[in-house]
Design an enzyme around this catalytic site. Structure first.
Site, mmCIF file in Angstrom:
data_model
loop_
_atom_site.group_PDB
_atom_site.id
_atom_site.type_symbol
_atom_site.label_atom_id
_atom_site.label_comp_id
_atom_site.label_asym_id
_atom_site.label_seq_id
_atom_site.Cartn_x
_atom_site.Cartn_y
_atom_site.Cartn_z
ATOM 1 N N CYS A 176 16.396 -1.889 -1.315
ATOM 2 C CA CYS A 176 15.058 -1.683 -1.291
ATOM 3 C C CYS A 176 14.313 -2.631 -2.162
ATOM 4 O O CYS A 176 14.901 -2.604 -3.279
ATOM 5 C CB CYS A 176 15.048 -0.193 -1.786
ATOM 6 S SG CYS A 176 13.434 0.415 -1.749
ATOM 7 N N HIS B 284 14.433 4.030 7.252
ATOM 8 C CA HIS B 284 14.246 3.450 5.721
ATOM 9 C C HIS B 284 12.857 3.652 5.385
ATOM 10 O O HIS B 284 12.464 3.909 4.445
ATOM 11 C CB HIS B 284 14.898 2.100 5.600
ATOM 12 C CG HIS B 284 14.798 1.823 4.238
ATOM 13 N ND1 HIS B 284 15.806 1.420 3.135
ATOM 14 C CD2 HIS B 284 13.823 1.234 3.315
ATOM 15 C CE1 HIS B 284 15.474 1.310 2.197
ATOM 16 N NE2 HIS B 284 14.159 0.924 2.232
ATOM 17 N N GLU B 285 12.048 2.872 6.490
ATOM 18 C CA GLU B 285 10.611 2.800 6.117
ATOM 19 C C GLU B 285 9.714 4.216 6.336
ATOM 20 O O GLU B 285 8.978 4.587 5.787
ATOM 21 C CB GLU B 285 9.934 1.792 6.922
ATOM 22 C CG GLU B 285 10.361 0.484 7.028
ATOM 23 C CD GLU B 285 10.508 0.049 5.277
ATOM 24 O OE1 GLU B 285 9.607 0.429 4.649
ATOM 25 O OE2 GLU B 285 11.664 -0.644 4.958
ATOM 26 N N HIS C 125 10.128 6.017 3.238
ATOM 27 C CA HIS C 125 9.231 5.390 2.149
ATOM 28 C C HIS C 125 7.954 6.410 2.297
ATOM 29 O O HIS C 125 7.144 6.797 1.328
ATOM 30 C CB HIS C 125 8.873 4.160 2.133
ATOM 31 C CG HIS C 125 9.843 3.293 1.322
ATOM 32 N ND1 HIS C 125 9.852 3.439 0.035
ATOM 33 C CD2 HIS C 125 10.611 2.473 1.695
ATOM 34 C CE1 HIS C 125 10.542 2.516 -0.306
ATOM 35 N NE2 HIS C 125 11.092 1.785 0.661
#
Length: 489
Positions: free
Chosen positions: A411, A453-454, A457
């Site tokens: 990250c 993953h995004e 976020h």
């Protein structure tokens, strides 16, 4: 299959031709292949060989991107290309290949000795050597920028060469290629007053050469690549004991895997020096053996930036900033379409900047708006080799597969570690278009991992939050997967 396919080897070659500014003709010349062969590989008409990938990597300073792509697409059961290497000497065997790298007074001095055997039918009158450096391995754009500003200079290299055991006869050399971080030189078997010193069929002879590279141009690693049949390969590092070096080694197999060296490195202290020696017999062709080191804490003349500090300098928000823990504000579309364009442009600019300091070619990369300090539900995802990103607006996970896998993730907001994270192999993501239309896209494998993953976020979740019980993050110094692709069956 996912909505986006990874690009093939030919596409990767074309990508790096564009990035490096090389024409196909120039690559053919630099890598010593025919122009026709390079054109066939770049167009996909020819598979291309592993040796071509390695030589093209060196010529275009890709940081090994082409070799990794070749392994990913052709590594299992691939047939070698029938194209001969233009400069390959026939009937040449390296009986002894012994390299010693000495560090002291802010510079590295390499001494290379080889005993070569002529098993062909013609005299050997010259030998091609390479001088290649990489200050930031795995980060080709960063290395290229560094060497554009600080190129290798012949006056610093102080190249010397000899024929015969014990430096019997100084010999001359001529430049084949001269680039910022890469030189190729023909050692001519010609001594004083032009006396010729050929190695005739059935005979053997020693060659030796040395050169110097300033510390600021040499990364903390030394690689030996087996390009000719070799009977014995030996490497020795000579380091100052007061800098307390920590040394380890890896072996890159034909399958592209980074493995520990097949035997331990031997360490010996001689006065105020430490030597690290390793050798093997009959190494396979195209194998690569790398010795790496780091100086112990307090041994540096000046502190080096950590990866997280580098990202912070590029404007990437770092953990534990509170913005990373909030659920991002959703866009009202199509009313806020212009605002979306502005945020996406900023994300693309930031995503471009980070490629200058790190190699993302193997796995791809992504960036979410909170990571650049913007409270907005927007993210960009670049699949491996892609130029244009996948843009995600107001994304939500609506369904995932029961089947998962564990892969390493990094990250940008805490880039000093990598973590093995479980992710679903398939993800159904609802996202919004600029016109306000909602749609669902199905992603799988590596692209699903990037997207998830995004999306995390944008909901205040960091990948380390998903570490399974008992798993710990891996320090970047110990991680060996930079630039390599995630593996799937």
């Amino acid at each position: 299959m996912s909505a986006l396919e990874p690009e093939d080897f030919a596409a990767t070659v074309r990508h790096w031709l564009e990035v490096s500014g090389f024409s196909r003709k120039k690559l053919a010349k630099e890598a010593n292949f025919s122009s026709g062969y390079v054109s066939k590989v770049a167009s996909g008409a020819e598979r291309g060989s592993l040796d071509f990938a390695a030589r093209a990597d060196t010529a275009m300073a890709t940081g090994g991107a082409l070799e990794r792509a070749w392994q990913a697409h052709h590594g299992q059961g691939a047939k070698p290309s029938a194209e001969p290497i233009v400069s390959a000497p026939g009937g040449l065997i390296v009986d002894q290949d012994i390299a010693e790298l000495h560090y002291g007074h802010g510079q590295y001095r390499l001494t290379q000795r080889r005993r070569i055997v002529n098993t062909g039918s013609e005299p050997i009158t010259r030998y091609l050597i390479r001088i290649a450096v990489d200050k930031f391995p795995g980060e080709p754009e960063r290395s290229n920028a560094h060497y554009r500003e600080h190129p290798l200079r012949w006056e610093d290299l102080n190249l010397e060469a000899w024929c015969g055991s014990g430096r019997t006869e100084p010999i001359t050399w001529t430049v084949q290629h001269d680039r910022d971080s890469f030189k190729e030189v023909w050692l001519s078997f010609r001594g004083a007053q032009g006396r010729r010193l050929p190695i005739y069929p059935g005979e053997a002879g020693w060659i030796e050469y040395t050169y110097t590279v300033p510390e600021g141009q040499w990364g903390n690693w030394f690689r030996r690549a087996v390009r000719l049949p070799t009977n014995h390969l030996g490497v020795r590092l000579d380091m100052p004991a007061d800098r307390a070096p920590e040394v380890w080694g890896t072996h890159t197999s034909l399958a592209g895997d980074d493995l520990p060296l097949p035997s331990p490195i031997e360490v010996e202290r001689i006065g105020d020096r430490l030597t690290y020696s390793w050798s093997c017999e009959n190494p396979p062709l195209h194998a690569r053996y790398t010795m790496q080191w780091r100086w112990s804490a307090g041994a540096y003349d000046e502190p080096m930036q950590t990866p997280s500090q580098v990202m912070a300098d590029l404007g990437i928000v770092q953990d534990p900033d509170a913005v990373l823990r909030r659920t991002a504000r959703r866009f009202n579309l199509p009313a806020e379409a212009e605002q979306v364009r502005d945020v996406v442009a900023r994300l693309e600019a930031a995503a471009e900047q980070i490629t200058k300091v790190h190699d993302f070619t193997g796995k791809g990369r992504g960036l979410a708006a909170p990571q650049i300090g913007v409270d907005a539900a927007a993210a960009v995802v670049y699949t491996p080799g892609a130029v244009a990103p996948l843009v995600l607006l107001n994304p939500v996970v609506v369904e995932t597969s029961a089947e998962t896998d564990m892969q390493y993730e990094g990250c940008l907001s805490f880039f000093d570690t990598r973590s093995r994270i479980p992710r679903p192999l398939v993800a159904h993501i609802e996202h919004t278009g600029l016109d306000g239309t909602r749609r669902i896209t199905v992603f799988d494998q590596g692209i699903a991992r990037l997207v998830l993953h995004e999306v995390d976020h944008l909901h205040g979740v960091l990948c380390k939050d998903r570490l399974p019980e008992g798993e710990e993050p891996t320090p970047i110094e110990e991680y060996r997967g930079t630039g390599s692709a995630w593996q799937y069956k």
